[in-house]
Design an enzyme around this catalytic site. Sequence first.
Site, short mmCIF file in Angstrom:
data_model
loop_
_atom_site.label_atom_id
_atom_site.label_comp_id
_atom_site.label_asym_id
_atom_site.label_seq_id
_atom_site.Cartn_x
_atom_site.Cartn_y
_atom_site.Cartn_z
N LYS A 84 -13.10 29.35 -27.62
CA LYS A 84 -12.65 30.70 -27.29
C LYS A 84 -11.68 31.20 -28.36
O LYS A 84 -11.73 32.35 -28.77
CB LYS A 84 -11.96 30.72 -25.92
CG LYS A 84 -12.90 30.46 -24.75
CD LYS A 84 -12.22 30.66 -23.42
CE LYS A 84 -11.15 29.65 -23.13
NZ LYS A 84 -11.65 28.26 -22.99
N CYS A 168 -1.67 30.99 -9.50
CA CYS A 168 -2.02 29.82 -10.32
C CYS A 168 -0.88 28.83 -10.53
O CYS A 168 -1.15 27.66 -10.76
CB CYS A 168 -2.61 30.25 -11.65
SG CYS A 168 -1.51 31.22 -12.68
N MET A 169 0.38 29.26 -10.53
CA MET A 169 1.44 28.27 -10.82
C MET A 169 2.67 28.41 -9.93
O MET A 169 3.68 27.77 -10.20
CB MET A 169 1.84 28.27 -12.29
CG MET A 169 1.87 29.56 -13.01
SD MET A 169 3.16 30.81 -12.89
CE MET A 169 4.25 30.63 -11.68
N MET A 345 -4.40 23.59 -12.02
CA MET A 345 -4.80 24.29 -10.80
C MET A 345 -5.16 23.36 -9.64
O MET A 345 -5.01 23.73 -8.48
CB MET A 345 -5.99 25.21 -11.09
CG MET A 345 -5.67 26.31 -12.06
SD MET A 345 -4.23 27.27 -11.59
CE MET A 345 -3.19 27.06 -13.01
N GLY A 382 -2.17 28.21 -16.94
CA GLY A 382 -3.48 28.71 -17.34
C GLY A 382 -3.45 30.04 -18.07
O GLY A 382 -4.47 30.47 -18.60
N GLN A 383 -2.28 30.71 -18.12
CA GLN A 383 -2.19 32.01 -18.77
C GLN A 383 -1.18 31.95 -19.92
O GLN A 383 -0.26 31.14 -19.89
CB GLN A 383 -1.78 33.08 -17.76
CG GLN A 383 -2.78 33.23 -16.62
CD GLN A 383 -2.44 34.42 -15.75
OE1 GLN A 383 -2.75 35.55 -16.08
NE2 GLN A 383 -1.79 34.16 -14.63
#
Length: 806
Positions: A84, A168-169, A345, A382-383
């Site tokens: 990516k 997510c966190m 996650m 994740g971000q």
Amino acid sequence: MNTMERRDFLKMAAMTAATAAAQARAGVERTARYTDNHGLTWDKAPCRFCGTGCHVKVGVRSGRVMAIAGAEDADVNKGLLCVKGYHVGGILYGKDRLTEPMLRKNGKLEPIEWEEAIEIIAKRIYDKPKEFAFYGSGQWTIPEGYAAQKFTKGGLSNNHIDPNARLCMASAVTGFISTYGVDEPAGSYDDLDKADVVILWGNNPAEMHPVLFSRIVDRRALGEKVTLIDIGTRRTRSTEFADHYLNFRPQTDLAIANCIANYLLENDKYDKDFVSKHCNFRIDKDDETRDLFGKASTLEEYKEKMSTYTLEYTSQLSGVPMEQLKILCETFANPELKITSLWCMGVNQHYRGTAMNRLLHGIHLLSGHFGKPGDAPTSLTGQPSACGTAREVGTLAHALPGGRLVAKPEHRAACEKVWNMPEGRINPKPGYHTVKMFEKFCTPTAEGGDVSTLFVQVTNPGQSLPNLYKLFEAKKNLEDKFLIVSEVYPTASTEIADLVLPASLWVEKNGIYGNSERRTQQWFKQVEPPGEARDDCWMTIAIARKLYDMGFPGMKDKDGQFIFTFKDEDGEEVPVWDFESYYDINVDKALYEEYRPLTHAKQKNVAPYDILVNAHGLRWPVVETKDGNWRETRFRFSEFDDPFVKKGTGIQFYNSTTKDDKAQIWFCPYEPAPEEPDSEYPFWLSTGRVLEHWHTGSMTMRVKQLKNAMPKAYVELNPEDAAEKGITNGDLVKLTTKRGEMVMPAWINGRGRPPRGAVFVPFFDEKQLINRLTLDATCPVSKEPDYKKCAVKVEKYNPKEKKELP
């Protein structure tokens, strides 16, 4: 490239990675912004995708991003990028970029001018400020999140602001705070270079954090021994590299962590010296109350409660053989090893996510595998700025910058002082967390739905929220509800939005991110956005200014000045609310330098902006040394590296919730999942990401190479389950939960392999919204939903049902 086969694509990506690595090993020097012989002007930026924080070099020619390369001198990725990352420039150039504001009229989105768009938003807020909610993201830059925070909590006295990071966190945050008294990891990526054993807890870094995973497996290629233990509910690409794979029944990871603690206690193999000097024990107040602090416990009580979790009992509960559990326990019992636990996650998106985070910290503390390079419990994000913007800036509904809370008077006062706002401006009552915010927005006003205007920036809740029918799509029938979405491309969120605002993306604007290892990273705008697309931060300031002009009192500070007043070097106010003037000064720097002192309260000192300009990020706390340089911190709470630890203490948890510099070891029992398979819905459903696509795919699905490599979602089945139901690869399968049904193709013996009785579906595909089926039950402490387990019925799809297919 348009006709490139997936195999060729992956081969090319691997070749590029190898070339970059070779250059790095050859000692390519770091260069500042420069133009090469091909007319490409190169500059730095962090990658736009996950929380790893890889640094890329961006090559621009004729106002367009033409090339991407890994930054060889970046500590995080050392010249490497994932598939990516090598294509991150392509996300700017999808054919359907949003380029003008659009208002829904008679059911259709029609172009309008920016001025009208800003007026519409300001008027709705002016009329009902308490019914406004701001939904942001871990993709907000730090200045964007800070401006939204100041606008909402300071300007509107309204705490209904929350980021998608809640999804997510949030459980990682509550886990850190209830253990150490302060958020974010003590260790860093350096631990991956030193650990003897790396344990993956419900985590698949081979696909989710591939560059970090390469740091582990590359050590093996150099002849080093690194034992990899994968603990999961399905085999993944990470499992292929594992020395041990422990497949557990969903939700029983709680029991496995407790089993380790019990084994250490029963066999007298816990680290008595470390525990006596640095740890307390904690339990919930009672069987019903779940909060951050619980009540004090004792080692004896802890031992007694843990005694249930024998190898035999845990094996029966989890399905993991006793022999494998013993290997795991003995690993923690060995003081000679250095152990790093990684999770993301699988642990956070968990009905008992806070408990699971606490337990992982607890077994590291109990065993003494803490505070030394290679010995660390490490939560990944994740971000790209879930840490920097959601956690450090405090854009969560209950938080304020620098680890502060809206509920604490002294914390509110500190922010009001920096913002030059009158005492009492900040509301002490926490706002709605994400699930509650959307629940209120999708509930009729007459029935208590007291959020009427919702502004979404930099995220796609129409695809990422759980139980979408209830939490998002129910809005369609509520005429008095108004959804504003700032986006880059059409998404499931813009599909039902009333007002759509075109946003600048990544290097089309200035930015600052904070990654998973406390590293703050800065970049400059390098290309122009298309059409009328504009910065999200500007949108917030422009709305605030319109409210100021309308006489809204909250948009004035104590001196009657606009709360976002910026001056140039001559002391003249710059009208940054007018986009023509927005880049007359560096608004990012002004906001960041206003925010920076707020990070000092809990020793999260971020580096000055001008220092970040000349670095690939620095890990806080960053302190100035006697020679005027700035020094980052790799290992928090450890005397050998953390400048805030008192000399002679070795380890000091200086933000301890018990005010004695000690961390808390919690007892958290196993509890069943809120929804488990039964006779009607006999399978477990889990969801997640894939290597090629990031989050909801709104960016990566616009990159042809990535879309061609993974064009649509699928359902992974166990081969024996599939055979029993007469399902083969590519057959259509109907999934049904209590919330809805969906049809998609089967993939058997593919990339992932679930055990019998379980299926997995990725959530990147906007044509297959798997979150219409997922459960919205949340962790009672963090309020984070559990996307990893709910009950589902699995059937071979019968075309005679004539169900409309995507």
